[in-house]
Scaffold this active site. Structure first.
Site, PDB file in Angstrom:
ATOM      1  CB  CYS A 454     -14.389  12.573  13.870  1.00  0.00           C
ATOM      2  SG  CYS A 454     -13.382  11.200  14.452  1.00  0.00           S
ATOM      3  CG  HIS A 857     -17.147   8.960  15.319  1.00  0.00           C
ATOM      4  ND1 HIS A 857     -16.627   9.747  14.317  1.00  0.00           N
ATOM      5  CD2 HIS A 857     -18.395   9.432  15.560  1.00  0.00           C
ATOM      6  CE1 HIS A 857     -17.530  10.661  13.968  1.00  0.00           C
ATOM      7  NE2 HIS A 857     -18.611  10.491  14.711  1.00  0.00           N
TER       8      HIS A 857
END
Length: 1042
Positions: A454, A857
């Site tokens: 990510c 994330h």
């Protein structure tokens, strides 16, 4: 007498008269009759019972048969013999089929009438064989229920010994074939009642003969684990679960999960069908068995089955919450499935779109049971949103819907998640990719998470949304090259033109991954971005060198790359000096220059250095102490010379003497790369010609723009961080400067000024600080407000002499590498002059969701800025900045850009913003960007991209050589277009194959959701791929039985 009765029931006499005569016939049963008369009466009553035209005839048959059988038992025993009963069971009775329930009812009543006769034992033996045969013929539920009634009343008819085991197994198979085609409530209730009678019979047999239990359960598993697509076991098997002793759970589950003969496909089918059992009303302990099997599979690390089953059945389980009868069990299974599915948010995101409707529905009914259920559901939802933070567009409606229900503490959430994980530290979880469907309504393409990538996806999407940069990359003619820029061009082309919802950037990932980055592990997106830009820059420089050394070889790869970079990439710039043709693409788009000044406070000599940058790292600083928030008289501070300013000694003859005018601010900060020595005394210094300074102005004032802690009254802004970045710094204590003139360490003042601005300004907020006490990196979770418009002070350096003629006073800037306490002196002159303010518009924001640098994330917000935005008017510098105090020149709250931010806020709010979260792309708004940290404290802006705007008309002209660029991207090279066309055809073929697979109900359909190129034993990550929110409603849910 039989003739009289037969004529009576078929006559047309009134019904009351018939009943009176029948009563007389029944009373006559007490009288003596010979065997022939009795047999004739039994024949007649049997015919009336089985073939009666109406209920009256059947009723008469039952009454008369019972009366005559009671008073003439030996004759009835002779009539109701083995041959007669066998004929009924195997051949039926005249027009009545042998499978008619009336046959069983007649035999049932007959057994009651001869129960005390010796011949009944022969009938029991006969029926033990016949009932087994009947069950093997898979009777309908109603017939099977009547058979269960008979066997429940006459347990002597139940098969014994080995036949008992066979009978139970066949009865289980029979239940598996039960179906109810009616949708009427009455018929459904009757069906449930019939199934309950059959399951109760099995329970009684298991209790009487415990040896039949395990073979029966094996048969249950064989039925539900069958992969035969032509047969779907009935959900009625759920009625057996409540009769299985709970003490057997451990033994049975261990046996099932460790049996090598049980294939994964069979286990997947069995588990799916057990979850279907949640639809069966009145069934108890189904949730207990389902959860036990899920845990058993996790214990033996069969995670593929768990992943497939969860994704296949999570919608069905959630849909069961709407029905009160099965809601408790469904909630228990749903909670376990979601809380244990911790490697990917896909399962949770399947049900996310439906949570709000469910909550609103249950809140409106006002029932206490509904409220208690919502409290449990809210706790589950909070746990999932905590674990899968980073999806504000999905979670904000849910937070609003459940805001009135209690939220569990963070400690409780962590405890629940730890207890629910498939394993405490599993290395066998597979990263299950999302189902790939067509593009979302945004028209944008996502990037598939390849396993903790990510950090790369968020950066690439931000670069792709940098319109000018994307267009320049796509316009390059790189055919024949195998460079990183070629791979980036290929990636950008697919993001712009593929039909897929998400693209897998495997080739680019392998080519651009820094060597020290471990694959499939968490990394820093800012570090990756710097490495990527540096690689592209150095690569182009090498191509330039190769091209210059091979001038006679024609347009080879190096020359082609060089030509495109030097001729087609032409970004307007106002900075004089080095021509654009000598800059790389990265320099033109992201490159700027910083000029560093260091002034020795002992001898006054200065040194200067100009450095290139592609991003500015903005450090945080803590709130100043109470003592610092007051005016301090300069007499109380250590001083150098009270009157007269020291003239600088210029070592470089080409550089002018620098006059320093410290701004009125004092900062103390400790960050990851800039650590200042706390407690060292501020030093007042003079490095300029004499000027008269009034006593009132010779005071140090803490700037109003000092960033506040989250608990303070104000929120830190990007402008505050830039203030701090551009403030002068005093080098003292351990951080003293080595002065060559003094030949020793001396106190010095270090300032920095921007001399050349980039086309795209990259700002990195230094959120990760090093904790010296615990020796770990911690994240700074302070909320930072993001202005849509930013004005960057830039001091051109084309000619120092021209600068000195235009500006009477230099403006000071700080170093980005050292953070020390600063003591700044206010200006005592009215000639203070600000540098030129260059306007920038916010283009994209990369957000980090998490509490540490080692986990979390990344996702990004971005919008298209094509250079045509002219919705604002710049404040004239002559009016807003002339003779302004130097404090205002440092982007403080009193600077003109604050007004611009307020004016632009509403106008820019309506422009389209996109949220890029790996494979998921959704519309969003700038309001969501602004409120992200306040709504989700772990989600904080980390990397910002600002696009420079031309001061002349608010636009940046497009490349004149590419007229088609005005309203879109340049046309693709044939090589790229062919690759995209080929992939789009492949995508259509994949969709067709998937549709066929779903139509055939393949047991392994969900396996296609995982990539072929990754090992199922790879470690899981906390930022796995996303599922795009599911959507589509509960179209796979079968009809419920209620």
């Amino acid at each position: 007498m039989d003739k009289i009765l037969e004529g009576l029931v078929s006559s047309s006499h009134p019904l009351p008269l018939k009943r009176m005569i029948v009563r007389k016939v029944v009373e006559f049963a007490e009288h003596w009759l010979d065997e022939a008369q009795c047999e004739a009466m039994f024949d007649l009553t049997t015919r009336l019972i089985l073939e009666g035209q109406d209920p009256f005839q059947r009723q008469v048959g039952h009454q008369v048969l019972e009366a005559y059988a009671r008073y003439h038992r030996p004759e009835f025993e002779s009539f109701f013999n083995k041959t007669f009963v066998l004929g009924l069971l195997q051949q039926g009775y005249h027009s009545v089929d042998r499978k008619d329930v009336a046959i069983l009812d007649y035999i049932h009543n007959g057994l009651k009438l001869i129960m005390s006769c010796p011949s009944v034992l022969d009938l029991f033996s006969l029926l033990q064989v016949e009932v087994l045969r009947m069950v093997c013929e898979r009777p309908e539920p109603v017939l099977c229920a009547r058979l269960s009634d008979l066997l429940t009343d006459f347990v002597q008819c139940v098969p014994k010994g080995k036949l008992s085991v066979t009978f139970c197994q066949q009865l289980v198979r029979t239940i598996g074939h039960f179906q109810c085609v009616s949708t009427q409530e009455k018929e459904l209730r009757e069906y449930v009642s019939q199934v309950t009678k059959v399951s109760t019979l099995l329970q009684n047999i298991w209790k009487a003969e415990p040896s039949t239990l395990l073979p029966s359960l094996q048969e249950v598993f064989a039925s539900i684990s069958s992969t035969d697509a032509s047969f779907e076991p009935s959900v009625a098997l759920a009625s057996l679960v409540q009769h299985i002793p709970l003490q057997m759970i451990t033994v049975l589950i261990r046996s099932l999960t460790t049996d090598p003969n049980v294939k994964d496909a069979s286990m997947t089918q069995a588990l799916c069908r057990m979850i279907d059992w949640l639809s069966w009303p009145l069934a108890q302990h189904v949730d207990t068995w389902v959860i036990a099997l899920l845990k058993g599979l996790a214990a033996v690390q069969k995670f593929t089955i768990l992943i497939d089953v969860t994704l296949l059945k999570i919608e069905l389980v959630f849909n069961r919450l709407w029905f009160p009868l099965v809601r408790p069990g469904a909630l228990a299974v749903l909670s376990h499935m979601l809380l244990s599915f911790q490697h990917s948010p896909e399962a949770f995101h399947v049900i996310v779109p439906h949570i709000v409707n469910l909550v609103h529905s249950f809140r409106s009914d006002g029932l206490p049971s509904s409220t208690a259920f919502l409290v449990q559901l809210t706790e589950l939802v909070h746990c999932m949103m905590y674990h899968y933070s980073g999806f504000p567009d999905l979670y904000e409606p849910i937070l609003e819907a459940v805001k009135d229900f209690p939220k569990p503490s963070e400690e409780k959430i962590k405890l629940i998640l730890n207890q629910s994980a498939w394993t405490s530290q599993s290395n066998a979880l597979a990263s299950c990719l999302s189902r790939l469907s067509g593009k979302s309504e945004t028209g944008k393409t996502g990037l598939i998470n390849l396993g903790n990538t990510c950090y790369m996806n968020s950066v690439l999407q931000a670069l792709f949304m940098a319109t000018e940069f994307r267009r320049q990359v796509l316009s390059l003619n790189l055919n024949g090259c195998n460079s990183l820029m070629k791979k980036l061009q290929h990636l950008f082309a697919f993001l712009a033109h593929t039909q897929r919802e998400a693209y897998a950037p495997r080739i680019f990932f392998e080519a651009s991954r820094p060597p020290w980055f471990t694959p499939r592990s968490q990394q820093d997106c800012s570090e990756y971005l710097r490495f990527l830009l540096d690689r592209l820059h150095e690569e182009e420089k090498i191509l330039r060198v190769q091209s210059s050394h091979k001038p006679s070889e024609g347009l080879d790869c190096a020359e082609t790359c060089l030509q495109e970079v030097t001729s087609k990439v032409a970004v307007p710039t106002e900075s004089p000096g080095t021509g654009d043709s000598e800059k790389t693409l990265i320099e033109k788009m992201f490159g700027g220059k910083l000029r560093t000044h260091i002034c020795c406070l002992n001898c006054g000599s200065t040194s200067h250095k100009v450095e290139a940058f592609t991003d500015l790292s903005l450090a945080f600083c803590p709130s100043p102490s109470v003592e610092d928030l007051s005016f301090q008289d300069t007499a109380s501070l250590p001083s150098a010379q009270d009157d007269g300013l020291m003239q600088t000694s210029v070592a470089d003859p080409e550089e002018e003497p620098v006059v320093y005018n410290p701004a009125t601010a004092a900062f103390v900060c400790d960050s990851v790369v800039n650590q200042r020595v706390l407690g060292s005394p501020p030093v007042e210094f003079h490095c300029a010609e004499s000027s008269s300074v009034p006593e009132e102005s010779a005071k140090i004032l803490i700037s109003k723009d000092v960033p506040q802690n989250p608990g303070g009254e104000s929120t830190t802004s990007v402008t505050d961080l830039l203030n701090y970045f551009l403030a002068p710094e005093v080098l003292t204590g351990e951080n003293q400067y080595y002065c060559e003139s003094c030949a020793s360490l001396q106190n010095a003042e270090k300032t920095m000024q921007i001399t050349e601005e980039p086309e795209y300004l990259i700002l990195t907020l230094l959120r990760f600080s090093y904790d010296q006490k615990y020796h770990v990196r911690r994240k700074i979770l302070d909320n930072v407000s993001l202005p849509l418009v930013l004005e960057l002070p830039v001091k051109r350096t084309a000619s120092f002499s021209s600068l000195s003629q235009s500006w009477s006073v230099d403006v000071d800037f700080t170093d980005i590498n050292e953070n020390l306490p600063k003591k700044l002196k206010p200006s005592g002159t009215e000639e203070a002059f600000c540098p030129k303010l260059v306007p920038y518009l916010l283009s994209s924001v990369v957000v980090h969701s998490g509490v540490s640098s080692e986990s979390g994330h990344y996702y990004s917000y971005a919008r298209n800025i094509t250079g045509t935005e002219s919705s604002y008017q710049m404040c004239p510098q002559s009016e807003s900045l002339a003779l302004a105090p130097s404090q205002s020149c440092l982007l403080g709250v009193e600077s003109p850009n604050t007004v611009i931010e307020q004016d632009l806020e509403n106008k820019e709010m309506s422009q389209e913003w996109f949220l890029f979260n790996d494979s998921r792309v959704t519309f969003t708004s700038f309001q969501s960007v602004q409120k992200i940290t306040s709504r989700f404290p772990k989600d904080t802006a980390y990397v910002l991209l600002y696009k420079k705007q031309s001061r002349a008309n608010g636009i940046d002209s497009d490349n004149p050589a590419s007229g088609v660029w005005a309203n879109g991207d340049p046309p693709l090279q044939k090589e790229l277009m062919d690759a995209i066309t080929k992939d789009n055809k492949l995508y259509l073929q994949e969709q067709e194959l998937n549709a066929r697979a779903r139509a055939l109900q393949a047991a392994s359909a969900s396996c296609s959701f995982r990539p072929n190129g990754f090992d199922d034993n790879d470690p899981p990550g906390s930022c796995g791929p996303t599922g795009g929110g599911g959507g589509g409603g509960f179209n796979t849910v079968g009809r419920l039985v209620f």
